[in-house]
Write a protein that holds these residues in place. Structure first.
Motif, short mmCIF file in Angstrom:
data_model
loop_
_atom_site.label_atom_id
_atom_site.label_comp_id
_atom_site.label_asym_id
_atom_site.label_seq_id
_atom_site.Cartn_x
_atom_site.Cartn_y
_atom_site.Cartn_z
N PHE A 188 1.40 6.93 9.24
CA PHE A 188 0.32 6.09 8.73
C PHE A 188 0.18 6.39 7.24
CE2 PHE A 188 -1.57 6.39 13.21
CZ PHE A 188 -0.99 5.19 13.58
N ASP A 189 0.23 5.34 6.44
CA ASP A 189 0.17 5.53 4.99
C ASP A 189 -1.14 4.97 4.41
OD1 ASP A 189 2.75 6.54 5.07
OD2 ASP A 189 3.71 4.69 4.35
N ASN A 190 -1.73 5.75 3.52
CA ASN A 190 -2.80 5.22 2.66
C ASN A 190 -2.18 5.01 1.28
OD1 ASN A 190 -4.49 5.59 4.78
ND2 ASN A 190 -5.93 6.98 3.73
N ILE A 191 -2.19 3.80 0.82
CA ILE A 191 -1.49 3.48 -0.42
C ILE A 191 -2.43 2.80 -1.41
CG2 ILE A 191 0.39 2.11 -1.44
CD1 ILE A 191 1.77 2.35 1.35
N GLU A 192 -2.39 3.27 -2.65
CA GLU A 192 -3.20 2.65 -3.69
C GLU A 192 -2.28 2.28 -4.84
OE1 GLU A 192 -6.63 5.10 -4.53
OE2 GLU A 192 -7.25 3.70 -6.12
N THR A 193 -2.29 1.01 -5.22
CA THR A 193 -1.53 0.55 -6.39
C THR A 193 -2.47 -0.33 -7.21
OG1 THR A 193 -0.69 -1.63 -5.71
CG2 THR A 193 0.47 0.31 -4.84
N ARG A 194 -2.00 -0.76 -8.38
CA ARG A 194 -2.89 -1.60 -9.18
C ARG A 194 -3.17 -2.94 -8.51
NH1 ARG A 194 0.90 -3.36 -14.12
NH2 ARG A 194 2.16 -4.89 -13.02
N ALA A 195 -2.35 -3.27 -7.50
CA ALA A 195 -2.54 -4.53 -6.80
C ALA A 195 -3.60 -4.43 -5.71
CB ALA A 195 -1.22 -5.01 -6.20
N GLY A 196 -4.05 -3.21 -5.38
CA GLY A 196 -5.03 -3.04 -4.33
C GLY A 196 -4.79 -1.76 -3.56
N GLU A 197 -5.41 -1.67 -2.37
CA GLU A 197 -5.15 -0.48 -1.57
C GLU A 197 -5.12 -0.83 -0.09
OE1 GLU A 197 -8.15 2.60 -1.42
OE2 GLU A 197 -9.65 1.25 -2.21
N GLY A 198 -4.43 0.00 0.65
CA GLY A 198 -4.35 -0.20 2.09
C GLY A 198 -4.48 1.13 2.78
N LYS A 199 -5.17 1.14 3.96
CA LYS A 199 -5.35 2.39 4.68
C LYS A 199 -4.72 2.28 6.07
CE LYS A 199 -9.63 3.93 2.47
NZ LYS A 199 -9.01 4.84 1.49
N ARG A 200 -4.17 3.41 6.48
CA ARG A 200 -3.53 3.49 7.81
C ARG A 200 -2.55 2.33 8.04
NH1 ARG A 200 -5.00 7.61 10.74
NH2 ARG A 200 -4.54 6.83 12.82
N LEU A 201 -1.75 2.10 7.01
CA LEU A 201 -0.68 1.11 7.13
C LEU A 201 0.47 1.75 7.88
CD1 LEU A 201 -0.65 0.00 3.38
CD2 LEU A 201 -1.73 -1.23 5.27
N LEU A 202 1.12 0.98 8.73
CA LEU A 202 2.30 1.50 9.42
C LEU A 202 3.40 1.77 8.40
CD1 LEU A 202 3.73 2.17 12.08
CD2 LEU A 202 4.45 -0.22 12.20
N GLY A 203 3.89 3.01 8.37
CA GLY A 203 4.93 3.37 7.41
C GLY A 203 5.89 4.38 7.99
N GLY A 204 6.57 5.13 7.12
CA GLY A 204 7.56 6.11 7.57
C GLY A 204 8.96 5.55 7.43
N SER A 205 9.91 6.46 7.24
CA SER A 205 11.28 6.01 6.94
C SER A 205 11.90 5.21 8.08
CB SER A 205 12.16 7.21 6.58
OG SER A 205 12.23 8.11 7.67
N ALA A 206 11.68 5.63 9.34
CA ALA A 206 12.30 4.94 10.47
C ALA A 206 11.70 3.54 10.64
CB ALA A 206 12.15 5.75 11.75
N THR A 207 10.41 3.41 10.30
CA THR A 207 9.74 2.11 10.39
C THR A 207 10.34 1.13 9.38
OG1 THR A 207 7.70 3.20 11.04
CG2 THR A 207 7.51 0.95 10.21
#
Lengths: 299, 299
Positions: free
Chosen positions: B11-30
């Motif tokens: 689960f990724d929490n990501i913040e960029t200048r375009a916005g932010e997302g929490k508990r996004l499905l992520g990981g290398s295998a995904t």
């Protein structure tokens, strides 16, 4: 078509992990005109001092470079010294002695006024405009710049950019001019400033051509060994403009071929100290490497 | 050919200048398996915790990804948080909670043992070897790695590299393994370590394929706007291997086409938060962008 370049002629002290060289012939106008030499003669506008001996002059005249516009001034030639980090990622300037270059006021010989292709090398933007005004009816004008002018002489630089056809700029400088955007967006903003085309140089990461015609990208040729990357950007521009100068007619494809030629010549520059590899560069060698570069991206 | 990937699901929490997302499905295998999905189904070997709900699972199963090898463990799923600088030049990790990933011991279901194409995603090298040993007769094995393993588990990593056909590595990691050399020389040194091919990823500067066949380079597709580059490297590998999996026969040209496909899919990944753009990616869209990428370097 005939080609004029204004820029610097300098003595460089260069130190890289491959060795060191002292009082090597350098400067933007030198690299530019030697890189153009396999394709066309060029007219050089620059200034040197009393220490610029015939041996240095011959490096230029041996390649049929027209040095009528090379001014002789009292004092010493512009001298620069730099040391590259082990893997060429950074460069530390050891000294910059402007000498006669500090009072450089470009004056074109009458014979240069009919120049068709013009390259305004990286000098103070108001001097770039001075040169441009002295040319009767230029067909294609390109210019290069650097962070110093972007920071300190932005308005004058913007005037230059409004008056040229092609802007050569590296990626960091591009973002310094536009703000921190993705490269494609920065390119659009640069094109809105005036030129028809923008060439964004990225060093070992190749170069992009944006604007009229389709977007085009050329990779840098991967080298087994880098000796000295000094002047690679000026060589890129010189070969680009030299290639165009020998074309019968300029169309979009000419500019793309010029990009590949430019990348080929810039890679040769990096394989020797100073202008060593440019001194004897032949059209055949350039063509051979251009084909290798095209082959890199062909399926 | 069937394709197996081992890596992380997170689960990724990501913040960029375009916005932010929490508990996004992520990981290398995904990212890998979703990027391969337009071309082939893949078998996933990874571990998740009790907080991995059916909604997340469906993101994978909707693309026909085989999750029989997705282990369920007591505890929470691996979670990571990162913030990108304004122009995506740097990324700051906010937290890394390994959770169930800390005790991950990959065990392959019997149905996975006949896998032909294998991708050992970026996990501890000894675990990569564990996976490889559980496969009967793999036809083509590729692996990715990272600076942590290069620094702390070099011997185990070198064993992995001896046993694979293709190494995926970014340029900084490559030089960390070989020492500070020009890329072409570093590539030769990596090839001497065992693999037939090395793919050196350079992010926004594209990627090189060295080794068997001729050297090949693919640029990154220049984007007008970047939303989130997380997973672009894993997407690159996933699309590369996915493309190969659907080929009837593998020849040198297949690998070059896989590079272009990989660059196309990685560019889509950057256009959305997390796996947003990958969820519905079609072969037609990938083909269209692949053609645009080829057009960038064609005269």
């Amino acid at each position: 078509m005939n080609l004029l370049v204004v820029g610097s002629v300098a003595f460089d002290n260069i130190e890289t992990r491959a060795g060191e060289g002292k009082r090597l012939l350098g400067g933007s106008a030198t690299y530019f005109s030697l890189a153009a030499a396999p394709f066309c003669t060029s007219r050089i506008v620059a200034v040197v001092g009393e220490d610029f001996t015939p041996e240095y002059e011959e490096v230029l005249t041996n390649r049929d470079i027209d040095i009528e516009g090379l001014q002789r001034a009292k004092g010493l030639t512009f001298a620069w010294g730099g040391t590259y980090s082990e893997n060429f990622e950074t460069r530390e300037t050891q000294f910059t002695d402007l000498n006669v270059f500090a009072d450089f006021s470009p004056e074109l010989p009458a014979s240069y006024r009919d120049s068709e292709l013009v390259f305004l090398g990286n000098i103070q933007p108001s001097l770039q405009m001075d040169v441009l005004r002295q040319i009767d009816n230029p067909g294609l004008v390109a210019a290069d710049t650097m962070n110093l002018w972007i920071n300190d002489n932005r308005e004058e630089l913007l005037e230059v950019i409004r008056n040229i056809d092609i802007l050569f700029i590296n990626d960091e400088e591009a973002l310094l001019l536009t703000g921190p955007y993705p490269l494609l967006k920065a390119a659009s903003m640069l094109l809105e400033m005036g030129p028809d085309r923008v060439v964004i140089k990225r060093g070992e990461h190749g170069a992009f051509l944006f604007g009229a015609g389709k977007n085009f990208y050329v990779p840098a040729f991967p080298l087994d060994d880098i000796v000295d990357p000094t002047g690679a950007g000026d060589s890129f521009a010189g070969a680009f403009m030299g290639y165009l100068a020998q074309e019968e007619e300029l169309n979009d494809e000419s500019f793309r071929k010029a990009m590949i030629t430019a990348s080929a010549v810039a890679s040769y520059t990096c394989e020797g100290f100073g202008v060593e590899k440019l001194k004897r560069l032949t059209p055949e060698k350039v063509l051979s490497r251009s084909e290798e570069i095209q082959d890199l991206t062909s399926i």
